[in-house]
Design an enzyme around this catalytic site. Structure first.
Site, PDB file in Angstrom:
ATOM      1  N   PRO A  35      42.876  14.052 -14.395  1.00  0.00           N
ATOM      2  CA  PRO A  35      43.422  13.435 -13.182  1.00  0.00           C
ATOM      3  C   PRO A  35      43.136  14.279 -11.951  1.00  0.00           C
ATOM      4  O   PRO A  35      43.251  15.507 -11.976  1.00  0.00           O
ATOM      5  CB  PRO A  35      44.920  13.369 -13.468  1.00  0.00           C
ATOM      6  CG  PRO A  35      45.023  13.361 -14.952  1.00  0.00           C
ATOM      7  CD  PRO A  35      43.902  14.226 -15.435  1.00  0.00           C
ATOM      8  N   GLU A  36      42.736  13.607 -10.878  1.00  0.00           N
ATOM      9  CA  GLU A  36      42.520  14.295  -9.621  1.00  0.00           C
ATOM     10  C   GLU A  36      43.757  14.153  -8.747  1.00  0.00           C
ATOM     11  O   GLU A  36      44.759  13.540  -9.145  1.00  0.00           O
ATOM     12  CB  GLU A  36      41.259  13.762  -8.941  1.00  0.00           C
ATOM     13  CG  GLU A  36      40.002  14.054  -9.736  1.00  0.00           C
ATOM     14  CD  GLU A  36      38.754  14.102  -8.876  1.00  0.00           C
ATOM     15  OE1 GLU A  36      38.849  14.521  -7.712  1.00  0.00           O
ATOM     16  OE2 GLU A  36      37.686  13.705  -9.359  1.00  0.00           O
TER      17      GLU A  36
END
Length: 296
Positions: free
Chosen positions: A2-3
Site C-alpha cells: 500500500p502506498e
C-alpha cells in the site's frame, strides 16, 4: 505494498470507529508479524482511550492516552476491518479477493465506544506488516521517521523546497523523487503518474529543473502541483487497490481505473494530441512507465 493514499484511506475509514473509544482488551493471537510484537503491548494498551488516528508517510499512527502511539504498517497484505456484533460490512465490487480466513486475524482491538462494543481486527495472510509501540512526543526518533521529508499533502512541499533538494543533482528525476528524505511516502505508482502529468521524463537529471541561482524552473512548479494533485485524487478515490489493499469497510479503492501511465506499457499515451506509446524501463529496481514522445 500500500502506498500513501491507501494508508490515508485506512486511517479515514478507521477514525469514526476508533477515535474516542477505549481499548477494553488488545488480543494478540501470535507473538509476531514481520517483527516480534512489543512484549508489553497488550498490557500497556488495555484500558487506554484512543485519542486520534494519524499517518506519517505509509505508517498508520494510533495515538493513545499517556503519550503513547501504536505505529502500524500494513506490509503487503495487511488490512483492518470493523465489526460491531454482526458480520463485517463488505460493500463494493471486489477486484482482488480479501482475506476472510480468521486464521489470519492476528491482532484484535476490543473497544468500548459510545455506540457500544466493537472490534477492530487486523488481518494479514503474509505477515509482512508490523506494529510497534512508541512515545508520541518522541515520534521523530522512531528509526523509520528519522530524516523523512515533508508529506506530499502538506504545505511544506512547494517548488522552492524541491529546488533546494534537487539543485545540482545529476540523479535521474525518478530516483530523486523516490528518496523518502526528499518527500515522505511518495511511492512508485504516484511518481510515475505525477511525472506524466508534468510531462517530465523519469530519466531527466533532477538538477535540470533548477536555475543556476537555485530557483525552481517552470517545469518544477508544474511537477510540484502534479505531485500534490495526483495524491489528492488518489485519496479521494480511496486508494489504488493494487494487490491486497482494501478499505476498512471491505470495499476497494478505484484509482487504478484512473491510471494514465502506470502499468500501461504498449498503450497509446493519453496526452491529447501526443500520438506516443507508453514504455516501461527499470530504474532503482522499480518499473517506470512513461511516454518518451511527450515526457522530456
Amino acid at each position: 505494498m500500500p502506498e500513501l493514499p491507501e494508508v490515508e484511506t485506512v486511517k479515514r475509514g478507521l477514525a469514526p470507529a476508533m477515535e474516542g473509544a477505549s481499548i477494553a482488551r488488545l488480543e494478540l493471537r501470535r507473538p509476531d508479524l514481520r517483527f516480534p510484537l512489543p512484549e508489553n503491548l497488550a498490557e500497556v494498551a488495555a484500558g487506554r482511550r484512543i485519542l486520534s488516528l494519524g499517518r506519517r508517510a505509509k505508517y498508520l499512527l494510533i495515538d493513545l492516552e499517556d503519550d503513547l502511539t501504536i505505529i502500524a504498517h500494513l506490509g503487503m497484505s495487511g488490512s483492518f476491518r470493523v465489526e460491531s456484533g454482526g458480520p463485517a460490512a463488505a460493500p463494493g465490487d471486489f477486484h482482488h479477493p480479501r482475506s476472510k480466513d480468521e486464521k489470519h486475524d492476528h491482532v484484535v482491538f476490543h473497544l468500548t465506544a459510545e455506540s457500544g462494543p466493537l472490534r477492530v481486527i487486523y488481518n494479514d495472510p503474509r505477515r509482512f506488516g508490523f506494529m510497534h509501540l512508541w512515545k508520541r512526543s518522541e515520534l521523530d526518533t522512531y528509526p523509520a521517521f528519522v530524516g523523512l521529508g515533508p508529506e506530499p499533502t502538506g504545505n511544506a512541499l512547494d517548488a522552492d523546497y524541491l529546488a533546494r533538494r534537487l539543485a545540482g543533482k545529476s540523479q535521474p528525476l525518478k530516483g530523486a523523487l523516490l528518496d523518502q528524505t526528499v518527500i515522505a511516502g511518495l511511492g512508485n505508482i504516484y511518481v510515475c503518474e505525477a511525472l506524466w502529468r508534468a510531462h517530465l521524463s523519469p530519466r531527466r537529471k533532477a538538477g535540470t529543473l533548477v536555475t543556476p541561482t537555485g530557483r525552481p524552473k517552470k517545469e518544477l512548479l508544474l511537477l510540484t502541483e502534479a505531485i500534490r494533485a495526483v495524491i489528492a485524487d488518489a485519496i479521494l478515490a480511496g486508494g489504488s487497490s493494487l494487490r491486497d489493499h482494501i478499505q476498512t469497510d471491505g470495499s476497494l479503492g478505484y484509482f487504478q481505473h484512473s491510471f494514465s501511465v502506470y502499468d500501461q506499457e504498449g498503450e497509446a499515451c493519453r496526452t491529447p494530441g501526443c500520438g506516443g506509446t507508453v514504455a516501461r524501463i527499470v530504474q532503482v529496481g522499480r518499473s517506470s512507465f512513461y511516454c518518451a514522445a511527450c515526457q522530456k
